[in-house]
Scaffold this motif. Structure first.
Motif, mmCIF file in Angstrom:
data_model
loop_
_atom_site.group_PDB
_atom_site.id
_atom_site.type_symbol
_atom_site.label_atom_id
_atom_site.label_comp_id
_atom_site.label_asym_id
_atom_site.label_seq_id
_atom_site.Cartn_x
_atom_site.Cartn_y
_atom_site.Cartn_z
ATOM 1 N N ASN A 1 40.766 37.949 26.643
ATOM 2 C CA ASN A 1 41.077 36.873 27.563
ATOM 3 C C ASN A 1 41.452 37.465 28.920
ATOM 4 O O ASN A 1 42.622 37.629 29.251
ATOM 5 N N THR A 2 40.438 37.830 29.695
ATOM 6 C CA THR A 2 40.647 38.444 31.000
ATOM 7 C C THR A 2 39.804 37.739 32.053
ATOM 8 O O THR A 2 38.952 36.914 31.748
ATOM 9 N N ALA A 3 40.068 38.084 33.297
ATOM 10 C CA ALA A 3 39.300 37.536 34.418
ATOM 11 C C ALA A 3 38.523 38.665 35.075
ATOM 12 O O ALA A 3 39.043 39.770 35.252
ATOM 13 N N LYS A 4 37.270 38.420 35.414
ATOM 14 C CA LYS A 4 36.462 39.422 36.091
ATOM 15 C C LYS A 4 37.024 39.704 37.482
ATOM 16 O O LYS A 4 37.496 38.801 38.168
ATOM 17 N N TYR A 5 36.970 40.947 37.872
ATOM 18 C CA TYR A 5 37.475 41.363 39.179
ATOM 19 C C TYR A 5 36.413 41.096 40.232
ATOM 20 O O TYR A 5 35.263 41.524 40.095
ATOM 21 N N GLN A 6 36.793 40.370 41.276
ATOM 22 C CA GLN A 6 35.858 40.031 42.340
ATOM 23 C C GLN A 6 35.597 41.246 43.229
ATOM 24 O O GLN A 6 36.523 41.774 43.847
ATOM 25 N N PRO A 7 34.346 41.706 43.335
ATOM 26 C CA PRO A 7 34.059 42.849 44.211
ATOM 27 C C PRO A 7 34.202 42.511 45.687
ATOM 28 O O PRO A 7 34.465 43.394 46.506
ATOM 29 N N ASP A 8 34.033 41.232 46.039
ATOM 30 C CA ASP A 8 34.161 40.793 47.432
ATOM 31 C C ASP A 8 35.639 40.579 47.756
ATOM 32 O O ASP A 8 36.283 39.698 47.182
#
Length: 266
Positions: A170-177
């Motif tokens: 249960n994680t959130a993807k890290y935004q590269p922008d």
């Protein structure tokens, strides 16, 4: 207990009994790797069931562990392992300098260190996540609480390959922008008085939004949890205060009311 180098803790009465049988027990398990594995086997022989404590962190990851620290479990921090394999936890510092910097907050309020609190700005519909003694994140819109407390995957796996997958389901993807990421204010300093504790967090870089706000001040009381609160932890509440200075945001952390909810306001 946490397997691996994260550590484990046992009570004094258990340690006293264990000491009487430790030598013979270790002799029976020469094939086990590491002292923790052998101690676990010896405790199993005594019929003791171990309990996982979320405050121990083995951290078999690499790279930037910001996401892990900023979404720490609602339990006191006990250990951080493998810090030599990750980037410094504070920007523009060496690994040792960053660890000492975190300890400045820990010395003032050890039980509150890294504890995450989320509050909503009623005036601008902003979402703020405070990881006390480490960082404050500002999102420019109302974000549902289950999303706001998710761990961001800022790190990479300890080993790569199909056999090594992310165990944090249960994680959130890290935004590269950077323009799509929360604005981050890192811990700068802390002070304590009879009136409470004030911790200061400063922005280290701009990311397209909120250029005006450069500092966040967080006010709190020292966290002193009793045994019942440790067994059944509850996230605390926080309020965004009317700012007393330009370019500064102020937040107050407090205990939630008996039936108080943490949710975004329309």
């Amino acid at each position: 207990m946490a397997f691996g180098g994260a550590g484990f803790a046992i009570s004094y009465p258990l340690a006293k009994v264990l000491a009487e049988h430790l030598d013979s027990c270790i002799d029976r398990y020469p094939h086990l790797y590491g002292s923790d594995g052998r101690i676990h086997a010896c405790l199993t022989e005594l019929g003791v069931t171990l309990t996982h404590e979320p405050g121990f962190h083995q951290m078999d990851v690499r790279g930037n562990i910001f996401g892990l620290l900023a979404a720490h479990p609602t339990r006191p921090l006990v250990s951080l392992h493998h810090l030599d394999a990750v980037k410094p936890i504070f920007p523009k510092m060496t690994a040792m300098e960053a660890l000492k910097h975190l300890l400045e907050a820990t010395k003032v309020d050890s039980q509150r260190t890294l504890q995450q609190t989320v509050c909503y700005d009623r005036w601008f519909s902003w979402t703020l996540s405070v990881s006390w003694g480490y960082a404050v994140q500002l999102v420019g819109f109302n974000e549902f609480l289950p999303v706001a407390v998710l761990m961001q995957e800022t790190y990479v796996p300890w080993k790569r390959g199909p056999l090594y997958i992310n165990h944090n389901l249960n994680t959130a993807k890290y935004q590269p922008d950077p323009c799509k990421r929360p604005v981050v204010f890192f811990f700068d300093r802390v002070s304590s008085s009879r009136d409470g504790i004030a911790s200061i967090y400063k922005k280290t870089e701009n990311n397209c939004t909120f250029d005006k706000i450069q500092e966040v001040r967080v006010f709190s009381k020292k966290l002193d949890l009793d045994i019942k609160q440790l067994q059944a932890p509850r996230r605390q509440c926080c309020d965004v205060l009317p700012s007393s200075a330009d370019r500064v945001m102020e937040i107050n952390i407090r205990e939630c009311g008996a039936e108080e909810l943490i949710y975004m306001h329309a």
